[in-house]
Scaffold this active site. Structure first.
Site, short mmCIF file in Angstrom:
data_model
loop_
_atom_site.label_atom_id
_atom_site.label_comp_id
_atom_site.label_asym_id
_atom_site.label_seq_id
_atom_site.Cartn_x
_atom_site.Cartn_y
_atom_site.Cartn_z
CG ASP A 1 -2.25 -0.43 1.05
OD1 ASP A 1 -2.69 -0.43 -0.10
OD2 ASP A 1 -2.90 -0.79 2.05
C1 GLC Z 1 -1.84 -3.74 5.30
C2 GLC Z 1 -3.02 -3.70 4.39
C3 GLC Z 1 -2.81 -4.59 3.19
C4 GLC Z 1 -1.50 -4.29 2.54
C5 GLC Z 1 -0.37 -4.34 3.52
C6 GLC Z 1 0.95 -3.93 2.92
O1 GLC Z 1 -1.76 -4.99 5.90
O2 GLC Z 1 -4.18 -4.09 5.05
O3 GLC Z 1 -3.84 -4.42 2.27
O4 GLC Z 1 -1.32 -5.22 1.51
O5 GLC Z 1 -0.65 -3.50 4.60
O6 GLC Z 1 0.99 -2.58 2.62
C1 GLC Z 2 -1.55 -0.14 5.02
C2 GLC Z 2 -0.13 -0.07 5.44
C3 GLC Z 2 0.15 1.14 6.26
C4 GLC Z 2 -0.37 2.38 5.58
C5 GLC Z 2 -1.82 2.21 5.28
C6 GLC Z 2 -2.38 3.40 4.59
O1 GLC Z 2 -2.30 -0.50 6.10
O2 GLC Z 2 0.23 -1.20 6.19
O3 GLC Z 2 1.53 1.25 6.48
O4 GLC Z 2 -0.15 3.49 6.37
O5 GLC Z 2 -2.02 1.08 4.49
O6 GLC Z 2 -3.74 3.32 4.43
#
Ligand code: GLC
Ligand code: GLC
Length: 815
Positions: free
Chosen positions: A485
């Protein structure tokens, strides 16, 4: 090293023996529509379906003291005031224990010979939480004491409840009837539901005004009414409605008094709303309280919670695994975590406030991988719900609200990995159940209301979406982000108040993701197998051609010399390449290229895993996400470079992606490595709890890595994709029991020194008792498969067609 507790595997409990754990250690109740969260000191809250829109009790996140709201019992005996769960008074107890079990927690505290036990659970199918309370006089004298219960009500919509005081301070309404407190805020207007907080025993007083019970200048550690020993029978008009009941007890030596408190969400349905002006019709509430006033009903409800879990867990049990950590995780806690992630996605935990995030498109699809064996019918419905939030061009809403099942417009779509995960969840469902009819279910597109396109149509649309959205290297465009993300290659944000995820224009974007390419390989290969199983050879070869094409692209464009490049940014510069100053190697592209079948014939897959081992892995904490971490902010990379080095997506150990590497090692028969890596992130295997801090029984999303100042510190436990994927690793890749279209495939990958193990697996109505022996000390390769005494060629146990429901399977490794 401090010792905070231990596993009681026989009872499937984690026993916390000191209340002052390094962080609150959480448990969940409920698995249908009503959920409770409770820590070892009874902190937490309760909600129906949606932690944002139907929250029953309040919880102040990031409070100090941490975790200071909950379902509290106070004991007042003479001058002494204490809680069986230690908090909020923190009066020193003579004994404390919290048993977090499956769907329940049992807190027992003892002081001056008085023992109070609070057993909390949500009965199956009910929209309520029961606390069974026992008070015991363990002394030789008669004892007099007062017990007080306490919860603070939330006015259902949690965000408004915690921000809009100019309104909420004037809307609170309650009614009191006998031992029951009814929280009915907004019931006069548009709500047709209320909260019941009732005691099944006669009470000696109550309060519903927080100011009266706690006091404006007091705190939960010294509530006025408890300190003076007397509730004031207050009625709340606005301000902050609470539920508090007083019970005076005189207990003879050895005497025990048991009763229950019920916290229920009640929908009024078609019943008349009022008995008379301002007086609510309480028929349903009264019925609930009457029902649970019978302790036998309480006992039976608790037995039902336990029986339900035993029945669910009996689908996959591995009773004789030579490693205790893997054994207890795969048999119990990992499956419990899979249930929680399936039900709640990433919405409500100790870290997720239940307000910000609904169900995640990619998250929920992956959660199904570890859940589908438990309740396939619910997985089926979920898959169809998720698919219905997709748009007809393949774009997926990144999140949706569980109550409305509608996509969240503020976040929107354009996370270009999202569509492909639907293929993984659908194939996993069909392999588990054999139910091909799901593919023909109409589940139209979100932008075509009333459309009846099938799930299979969605799957084809998802493939097409990736094919249609490719960049200069013919690799998939990343959009706002892919699985990571925080890899936001199009946002270029310089404005601290905007979200990295939604900032930036992705129209005309050129940034490409190798991770999505790998995921595409995996998804198309899955789909080819499915089409072949369906007898649709032409479709299979059509999809195979896309696979071959993408594989060629990956090998030609994405090999960096010793590992796979992670991405290409908006300027087409490589990300995760030796040519980068920081972030030279990333874990996700190694994982997905290997899992998708790249690098199989040219040695690259093995090299990619070795590079992970060399640059990212430590046996203490697992694999960091990339190396080296970013020391400065890069607007061309986005949020990934925003975290301080060694945390979260900037080279933290992100447990979720570690699991894919574990699978990678098993593909190469590296049984030692697979187990060693598995244990590196396994919560049960963590030894120093003051360092790790998080719960020892469930995975945390992230552990601070070797590149951080606080290596080994776990954060964000419970709601993480690590749950599902770890279960896949342990149950399917290491122990090797894999549901497949035509039967159960057996393909373990274990340390050579394991002499064997056994698995009991219910699959398509048959219980397979599988004994694996390893006489030649091998890691992988099935030499012989004997099914009910009959030798079978290959390593797939065929589906039984003769009505047998119990099948004995002997597997010998050593091919
Ligand atoms: C969080 C989000 C997931 C994403 C991951 C890596 O676990 O829920 O959707 O793939 O972060 O950014
Ligand atoms: C996912 C990631 C986190 C980020 C978030 C943003 O959960 O793990 O690091 O801040 O997405 O929505």
């Amino acid at each position: 090293m401090a010792n905070y507790g231990h596993f009681d595997d026989a009872h499937r409990e984690y026993v916390i023996t000191r209340p002052d754990t390094p962080l609150p250690w959480l448990n969940y109740f409920g698995q249908d529509e009503f959920f409770g969260m409770a820590t070892q000191t009874a902190g937490g809250y309760t909600f129906w379906k949606d932690a944002k829109l139907r929250r029953l009790t309040r919880y102040r996140y990031n409070n100090n003291p941490m975790d200071n709201d909950g379902r509290f019992l106070y004991v007042k005996q003479g001058k002494s005031v204490w809680n069986p769960g230690w908090k909020p008074t923190r009066t020193k107890l003579d004994a404390f224990e919290c048993r977090h079990g499956l769907g329940y927690s049992r807190i027992t505290g003892k002081k001056d010979g008085i023992e109070v036990e609070q057993l909390m659970f949500v009965p199956p199918g009910e929209n309520l939480e029961v606390w069974k309370i026992s008070v015991r006089n363990k002394t030789k004298k008669t004892q007099k004491l007062s017990l007080f219960s306490y919860v603070e009500f939330c006015s259902f919509e949690a965000l408004n409840d915690m921000t809009n005081y100019q309104r909420t301070y004037s809307i609170g309404e309650v009614e009191i009837e006998g031992s029951a407190i009814y929280h009915k805020t907004e019931y006069r207007e548009r709500r047709n539901h209320y909260t019941l907080f009732g005691c099944t025993r006669k009470i000696d007083g109550y309060d519903t005004s927080r100011d009266a019970f706690v006091g404006v200048h007091h705190g939960l550690h010294d509530p006025k009414a408890v300190m003076t020993g007397k509730c004031t029978n207050s009625r709340a008009y606005g301000w902050n409605p609470v539920g508090a009941q007083q019970i005076n007890l005189t207990l003879k030596p050895g005497q025990e008094e048991t009763f229950a408190i019920v916290l229920a969400y009640v929908e009024q349905g078609d019943l008349p709303k009022f008995d008379s002006p301002m007086v609510m019709n309480k028929t349903k509430g009264r019925e609930i309280l009457a029902k649970y006033s019978d302790l036998k009903v309480v006992e039976a409800a608790f037995d039902a919670v336990k029986a339900r879990w035993e029945s669910l867990l009996s689908i996959y049990q591995a009773p004789k695994v030579p490693n205790e950590h893997l054994q207890r995780m795969v048999n119990t806690w990992n499956q419990v975590q899979c249930m929680a992630t399936f039900n709640l996605s990433r919405s409500a935990s100790g870290y997720e406030t239940g307000i910000g995030r609904g169900m995640g498109y990619r998250d929920s699809n992956q959660d199904i991988l570890g859940f589908v064996h438990l309740l396939p019918a619910r997985a089926r419905q979920r898959i169809l719900d998720i698919a219905s939030t997709q748009l007809s061009d393949g774009t997926c809403f990144h999140q949706y609200q569980p109550l409305t099942k509608k996509g969240n417009a503020d976040i929107g779509g354009g996370f270009n990995d999202d569509p492909l995960w639907l293929i993984l969840s659908t194939c996993a469902y069909i392999r588990e159940t054999g139910d091909l009819t799901i593919l023909n279910e109409p589940c139209g597109y979100a932008d075509k209301p009333g459309s009846k396109d099938t799930l299979l149509h969605h799957i084809e649309t998802s493939i097409q979406y990736t094919l249609n959205n490719r960049g200069p290297h013919a690799l998939p465009l990343i959009g706002h982000a892919d699985w990571n993300d925080c890899l936001n290659l199009n946002c270029h944000s310089k404005e601290p108040n905007e979200s990295f995820q939604t900032a930036g224009d992705i129209a005309g974007s050129k940034a490409e993701s190798v991770m999505i390419a790998g995921l595409f390989l995996y998804a198309t290969r899955d789909l080819v197998k499915l089409y072949n199983f369906m007898g649709q050879a032409q479709d299979a070869s059509r999809i195979q051609a896309h696979y071959d094409d993408m594989l060629k692209t990956v090998e030609e464009q994405a090999w960096d010399g010793a590992w796979y490049t992670r991405a290409f940014d908006a300027q087409s510069n490589p990300v995760g390449s030796k040519s980068c100053e920081e972030g030279k190697i990333y874990i996700e592209s190694q994982a997905w290229c290997v899992l998708g079948g790249a690098g199989q014939n040219n040695g690259r897959a093995k090299k990619a895993l070795q590079a992970v081992d060399k640059y990212l892995y430590t046996p203490e904490h697992g694999c960091a996400l990339q190396y080296p971490p970013y020391s400065t902010y890069h607007s061309e990379l986005g949020e990934v470079s925003s975290y301080p080095p060694g945390y979260k997506e900037n080279a933290g150990v992100f447990s979720h992606n570690n699991t894919w590497i574990h699978i990678g090692w098993t593909m190469f028969g590296e049984g030692e490595k697979a187990l060693e890596y598995y244990l590196s992130i396994c919560p049960s295997a963590k030894k120093d709890h003051d360092k790790y801090r998080s719960e020892p029984y469930v995975y945390a999303q992230m552990t601070a890595s070797q590149f951080s100042p606080t290596p080994g510190e776990g954060k964000n436990s419970w709601l993480t994709g690590t749950g599902a994927w770890s279960f896949v690793v342990a149950s399917q890749s290491i122990l090797g029991v894999q549901p497949d279209y035509t039967g159960l495939r057996i393909d373990p990958c274990i340390p050579k020194k394991w002499k064997g193990f056994s698995v009991s697996r219910k699959f398509r109505g048959v219980t397979y008792s599988i004994e694996v022996t390893n006489p030649k000390s091998k890691s992988k390769g099935v030499k012989s498969l004997v099914v009910d005494g009959q030798k079978i060629a290959g390593n797939i146990i065929p589906l039984s067609t003769d009505g047998r429901t119990a099948v004995k399977v002997e597997v010998t490794l050593g091919a």
